[in-house]
Design a protein around this motif. Sequence first.
Motif, PDB file in Angstrom:
ATOM      1  N   GLU A  55       0.834  -1.206   0.000  1.00 29.78           N
ATOM      2  CA  GLU A  55       0.000   0.000   0.000  1.00 29.78           C
ATOM      3  C   GLU A  55       0.868   1.255   0.000  1.00 29.78           C
ATOM      4  N   MET A  56       1.922   1.235   0.796  1.00 29.83           N
ATOM      5  CA  MET A  56       2.817   2.387   0.884  1.00 29.83           C
ATOM      6  C   MET A  56       3.542   2.620  -0.445  1.00 29.83           C
ATOM      7  N   LEU A  57       4.042   1.546  -1.051  1.00 29.74           N
ATOM      8  CA  LEU A  57       4.717   1.665  -2.337  1.00 29.74           C
ATOM      9  C   LEU A  57       3.776   2.202  -3.406  1.00 29.74           C
ATOM     10  N   LEU A  58       2.547   1.699  -3.400  1.00 29.49           N
ATOM     11  CA  LEU A  58       1.580   2.129  -4.404  1.00 29.49           C
ATOM     12  C   LEU A  58       1.283   3.611  -4.262  1.00 29.49           C
ATOM     13  N   PHE A  59       1.081   4.077  -3.026  1.00 29.77           N
ATOM     14  CA  PHE A  59       0.826   5.503  -2.824  1.00 29.77           C
ATOM     15  C   PHE A  59       2.027   6.332  -3.259  1.00 29.77           C
ATOM     16  N   TYR A 117       8.308  -1.338  -6.922  1.00 32.48           N
ATOM     17  CA  TYR A 117       6.899  -1.698  -7.014  1.00 32.48           C
ATOM     18  C   TYR A 117       6.663  -2.695  -8.149  1.00 32.48           C
ATOM     19  N   PHE A 118       7.255  -2.434  -9.316  1.00 32.09           N
ATOM     20  CA  PHE A 118       7.038  -3.310 -10.466  1.00 32.09           C
ATOM     21  C   PHE A 118       7.613  -4.704 -10.220  1.00 32.09           C
ATOM     22  N   ARG A 126      -2.924  -8.499  -8.384  1.00 27.13           N
ATOM     23  CA  ARG A 126      -3.572  -7.221  -8.095  1.00 27.13           C
ATOM     24  C   ARG A 126      -2.638  -6.051  -8.363  1.00 27.13           C
ATOM     25  N   LEU A 127      -1.418  -6.180  -7.901  1.00 30.23           N
ATOM     26  CA  LEU A 127      -0.448  -5.119  -8.142  1.00 30.23           C
ATOM     27  C   LEU A 127      -0.103  -5.007  -9.628  1.00 30.23           C
ATOM     28  N   ARG A 128      -0.053  -6.148 -10.305  1.00 30.04           N
ATOM     29  CA  ARG A 128       0.292  -6.148 -11.729  1.00 30.04           C
ATOM     30  C   ARG A 128      -0.761  -5.407 -12.550  1.00 30.04           C
ATOM     31  N   GLU A 129      -2.024  -5.589 -12.214  1.00 29.47           N
ATOM     32  CA  GLU A 129      -3.085  -4.888 -12.935  1.00 29.47           C
ATOM     33  C   GLU A 129      -2.969  -3.376 -12.747  1.00 29.47           C
ATOM     34  N   ALA A 131      -0.143  -1.771 -12.096  1.00 30.64           N
ATOM     35  CA  ALA A 131       1.065  -1.322 -12.784  1.00 30.64           C
ATOM     36  C   ALA A 131       0.844  -1.202 -14.281  1.00 30.64           C
ATOM     37  N   ARG A 132       0.016  -2.085 -14.835  1.00 29.32           N
ATOM     38  CA  ARG A 132      -0.211  -2.094 -16.278  1.00 29.32           C
ATOM     39  C   ARG A 132      -1.184  -1.014 -16.734  1.00 29.32           C
ATOM     40  N   GLU A 133      -1.971  -0.490 -15.811  1.00 26.80           N
ATOM     41  CA  GLU A 133      -3.108   0.360 -16.156  1.00 26.80           C
ATOM     42  C   GLU A 133      -2.726   1.589 -16.974  1.00 26.80           C
ATOM     43  N   GLY A 134      -1.620   2.234 -16.612  1.00 24.86           N
ATOM     44  CA  GLY A 134      -1.278   3.488 -17.266  1.00 24.86           C
ATOM     45  C   GLY A 134      -0.643   3.345 -18.634  1.00 24.86           C
ATOM     46  N   ILE A 135      -0.121   2.170 -18.969  1.00 20.67           N
ATOM     47  CA  ILE A 135       0.622   2.016 -20.217  1.00 20.67           C
ATOM     48  C   ILE A 135      -0.263   2.209 -21.445  1.00 20.67           C
ATOM     49  N   PRO A 136      -1.447   1.570 -21.527  1.00 17.92           N
ATOM     50  CA  PRO A 136      -2.295   1.805 -22.701  1.00 17.92           C
ATOM     51  C   PRO A 136      -2.684   3.271 -22.881  1.00 17.92           C
ATOM     52  N   LYS A 137      -2.931   3.977 -21.767  1.00 14.56           N
ATOM     53  CA  LYS A 137      -3.294   5.397 -21.861  1.00 14.56           C
ATOM     54  C   LYS A 137      -2.130   6.214 -22.399  1.00 14.56           C
ATOM     55  N   LEU A 138      -0.920   5.919 -21.925  1.00 15.76           N
ATOM     56  CA  LEU A 138       0.254   6.636 -22.408  1.00 15.76           C
ATOM     57  C   LEU A 138       0.490   6.340 -23.883  1.00 15.76           C
ATOM     58  N   ALA A 139       0.353   5.063 -24.269  1.00 16.25           N
ATOM     59  CA  ALA A 139       0.542   4.683 -25.669  1.00 16.25           C
ATOM     60  C   ALA A 139      -0.498   5.362 -26.555  1.00 16.25           C
ATOM     61  N   GLU A 140      -1.723   5.473 -26.064  1.00 12.64           N
ATOM     62  CA  GLU A 140      -2.780   6.139 -26.834  1.00 12.64           C
ATOM     63  C   GLU A 140      -2.452   7.618 -27.047  1.00 12.64           C
ATOM     64  N   PHE A 141      -1.935   8.266 -25.996  1.00 15.25           N
ATOM     65  CA  PHE A 141      -1.568   9.685 -26.110  1.00 15.25           C
ATOM     66  C   PHE A 141      -0.434   9.882 -27.111  1.00 15.25           C
ATOM     67  N   PHE A 142       0.606   9.047 -27.004  1.00 10.79           N
ATOM     68  CA  PHE A 142       1.730   9.130 -27.942  1.00 10.79           C
ATOM     69  C   PHE A 142       1.279   8.820 -29.371  1.00 10.79           C
ATOM     70  N   THR A 143       0.382   7.849 -29.506  1.00 17.60           N
ATOM     71  CA  THR A 143      -0.136   7.504 -30.840  1.00 17.60           C
ATOM     72  C   THR A 143      -0.825   8.705 -31.469  1.00 17.60           C
TER      73      THR A 143
END
Length: 206
Positions: A55-59, A117-118, A126-129, A131-143
């Motif tokens: 929890e601390m690492l995630l925050f 964290y990774f 749970r942690l993996r989901e 960690a992965r959440e932001g990558i598609p959004k970043l890729a979409e922005f760069f695209t």
Amino acid sequence: MPKKVDHEARRQEIAEALWRIASTRGLDGVSLRDVAAEADISLGRLQHYFRTKDEMLLFALRHINALADRRIRERIGALTSEPGQEPPPRAVLRECLRGMLPLDERSRVGTLVGAAYFARAIHDKRLREEAREGIPKLAEFFTGLLRSAQERGELAAGRAVDPHTEAMLLISLVDGLTAYTLLGVQTGEEALARLDAHLDRVFGDG
């Protein structure tokens, strides 16, 4: 009257204690008790805010990312002097990618917290989901930036670029540059120069 406690500010203080530990001796084996001592609070008080190390690492990771996002937005906003004017896609892309590199002590510490964290997320669904959440959004922005540059004829002549593929390649490139910078294989300046060299190949020399 009892003093009102700013719980969000207290969480941020704990996160900064975690960063200080990361900057001097890494995070392997660091416990909640270690962070409590660094933050000069009791373990019980720390556990009032964070029940577990995860929890601390995630925050801490989210807080670091929010600060990095703010710095990147400020730099992008400084790219143009005309109100309402859009900066060129390449300039926006470079500032975003540059902001992902560990080029100063604060970003280096943030990267170390992210790496810790990774590493835990690989073995925790749970942690993996998370960690992965932001990558598609970043890729979409760069695209979107690359597609806009493509439509404006700003990509290198004769180079066929699939915007989404190139977006993922850029994210992967920065991840590799980050790892080698943290390991001391290259300096931050060299990492930035190699990023610029790749952008030159995508966009042309200017």
